[in-house]
Scaffold this motif. Structure first.
Motif, PDB file in Angstrom:
ATOM      1  N   VAL A 123     -47.982  -6.120   4.191  1.00 23.58           N
ATOM      2  CA  VAL A 123     -46.973  -6.782   3.363  1.00 23.58           C
ATOM      3  C   VAL A 123     -45.578  -6.327   3.755  1.00 23.58           C
ATOM      4  N   VAL A 124     -45.414  -5.025   3.975  1.00 24.62           N
ATOM      5  CA  VAL A 124     -44.105  -4.490   4.351  1.00 24.62           C
ATOM      6  C   VAL A 124     -43.658  -5.085   5.672  1.00 24.62           C
ATOM      7  N   ILE A 125     -44.569  -5.109   6.618  1.00 20.63           N
ATOM      8  CA  ILE A 125     -44.241  -5.657   7.936  1.00 20.63           C
ATOM      9  C   ILE A 125     -43.861  -7.119   7.822  1.00 20.63           C
ATOM     10  N   GLN A 126     -44.599  -7.839   6.999  1.00 23.54           N
ATOM     11  CA  GLN A 126     -44.336  -9.264   6.848  1.00 23.54           C
ATOM     12  C   GLN A 126     -42.966  -9.497   6.211  1.00 23.54           C
ATOM     13  N   ALA A 129     -40.184  -9.132   8.607  1.00 26.83           N
ATOM     14  CA  ALA A 129     -40.112 -10.174   9.626  1.00 26.83           C
ATOM     15  C   ALA A 129     -39.539 -11.466   9.088  1.00 26.83           C
ATOM     16  N   ILE A 130     -39.451 -11.589   7.789  1.00 27.56           N
ATOM     17  CA  ILE A 130     -38.958 -12.840   7.202  1.00 27.56           C
ATOM     18  C   ILE A 130     -37.435 -12.786   7.107  1.00 27.56           C
ATOM     19  N   TYR A 141     -35.509 -16.666  16.087  1.00 25.48           N
ATOM     20  CA  TYR A 141     -35.491 -15.366  15.431  1.00 25.48           C
ATOM     21  C   TYR A 141     -36.562 -14.494  16.060  1.00 25.48           C
ATOM     22  N   SER A 142     -36.169 -13.370  16.380  1.00 26.78           N
ATOM     23  CA  SER A 142     -37.136 -12.426  16.930  1.00 26.78           C
ATOM     24  C   SER A 142     -37.328 -11.291  15.921  1.00 26.78           C
TER      25      SER A 142
END
Lengths: 191, 205
Positions: A123-126, A129-130, A141-142
């Protein structure tokens, strides 16, 4: 009547086949009082099926009656004195299970914790990335872990990257040579 | 009054009391009163003489350790039977030989439904008159060994140990209704297994 209900009926209850099957067993095991057994015996007179059931019970009993206890398996000599001595000496017994660490709950807990940690991490990673902007953008967007900073690479390998400077002043106009114009004579003001 | 002239229950009560007072000989007498019955009971769970002796020994040691909690609400015989059955089942479970652990709960199955023709496997014939008692015993033990422990126990307690429904309920810590239900199904299972293993004892109509 189901099997788990009390099979012993009041003595004035007329017995039907529905409840006779459980009563027959109690009757064969001498678990009915005479007042309870009497109506069942009357029922036997009228009901061949229940009579047959009682007969089956008697036949089955003969298999157990014909299988007496094995006289060869008796306690060995001195068993009682030996066991009494051990009991009074505080022997905990041979078969008392040792307290064991419950392995299954431990494994389940570890698995659950690992799953939860993995979920939180994902969840944190996601979330990182948003894009945080609410506006739609067509820009590529990278994710942050990708090296999209060419500047860093330039800084390491070849010095600072060529900076793009937004011009703050207009470039000087390119003047076209006018052969009739006197460079010493300024243009007259338009009047 | 000497102990030999007392009723069994009163003898047991006295021996228990004396054991709790520290009399080792009284406990030895208590063991001697029940040891052969318990050896006979445990042999239905294992054929190994060594294992039978271990289980019975452990039963009496457990009984001694729990003797202070024995309140004489049930008879000592019922109490010691309960410890014996639990010890035997625990032994089977720990040695991986408890059938109940590997099959679905037999009481939940409807395969041996209630009713006059519950087993549906035909009629069983009585043991052949030419059969020796040892042969009947061998067949019966073979069939019993095929049954799930939950059914074997009620049959053993009823047919071999001659316990009443009430005593069986106390030994197994279940209701009398459950005793009746379990016994009914156990007998149907025994009959089915006997006809399956020894079809020659099926009665031809």
């Amino acid at each position: 009547m189901t099997m788990n209900q009390d099979p012993q009926p009041p003595s004035n209850l007329k017995i039907h086949c529905d409840n006779a099957s459980s009563l027959v067993q109690s009757y064969m095991d001498s678990e009915l009082t005479e007042a309870q057994a009497a109506p069942l015996r009357e029922h036997f007179l009228d009901c061949p099926a229940c009579r047959e059931l009682a007969k089956d019970g008697r036949v089955l009993r003969r298999w157990f009656d014909g299988a007496p206890g094995e006289s060869g398996i008796l306690a060995p000599e001195g068993f009682a004195s030996r066991v009494a001595r051990r009991a009074f000496a505080g022997d905990p017994g041979l078969l008392i299970p040792e307290p064991r660490r419950p392995l299954l709950p431990f494994l389940l807990t570890i698995t659950a914790v690992a799953a939860a940690a993995l979920f939180v991490f994902s969840v944190v990673i996601q979330r990182q990335a948003i894009p945080t902007s609410g506006t739609m953008s067509a820009e590529d967007y990278s994710p942050p872990w990708e090296d999209r900073s060419a500047g860093d690479r330039w800084a390491i390998d070849e010095g600072p990257p060529p900076a793009y400077v937004v011009p703050t002043e207009l470039p000087p106009l390119i003047e076209v040579d006018d052969p009739q114009a006197d460079p010493e004579d300024p243009k007259p003001d338009s009047e | 009054m000497g102990i030999l002239h007392m009723q069994p229950a009163r003898e047991d009560r006295l021996l228990v009391t004396e054991t709790l007072q520290g009399n080792q000989l009284s406990f030895q007498l208590l063991i001697e009163r029940y040891q052969d019955r318990l050896f006979g009971l445990v042999r239905h769970y294992t054929k190994s003489a060594v294992e039978i002796e271990d289980i019975v020994q452990d039963t009496f040691i457990k009984a001694y350790r729990k003797l202070e909690s024995f309140q004489h609400q049930s008879s000592f015989s019922t109490w010691i039977y309960r410890i014996t059955v639990n010890t035997a089942l625990d032994f089977l479970k720990r040695s991986g030989r408890n059938p109940v652990q590997s099959v679905e709960d037999p009481e939940m199955l409807g395969s041996t439904a209630d009713g006059p023709n519950a087993s549906g496997a035909g009629h069983l014939a009585a043991p052949d008159a030419n059969l020796q008692r040892e042969e009947i015993a061998q067949i019966t033990q073979h069939v019993l060994a095929e049954l799930p422990e939950i059914f074997r126990t009620v049959l053993v307690l009823r047919e071999f140990e001659d316990l009443s429904y009430q005593e069986m309920a106390e030994v197994l810590s279940i209701s009398i209704g459950t005793v009746e239900s379990r016994l009914f199904r156990a007998r149907a299972r025994f009959k089915d297994a006997l006809l399956r293993l020894y079809p020659e004892y099926g009665q031809t109509e």
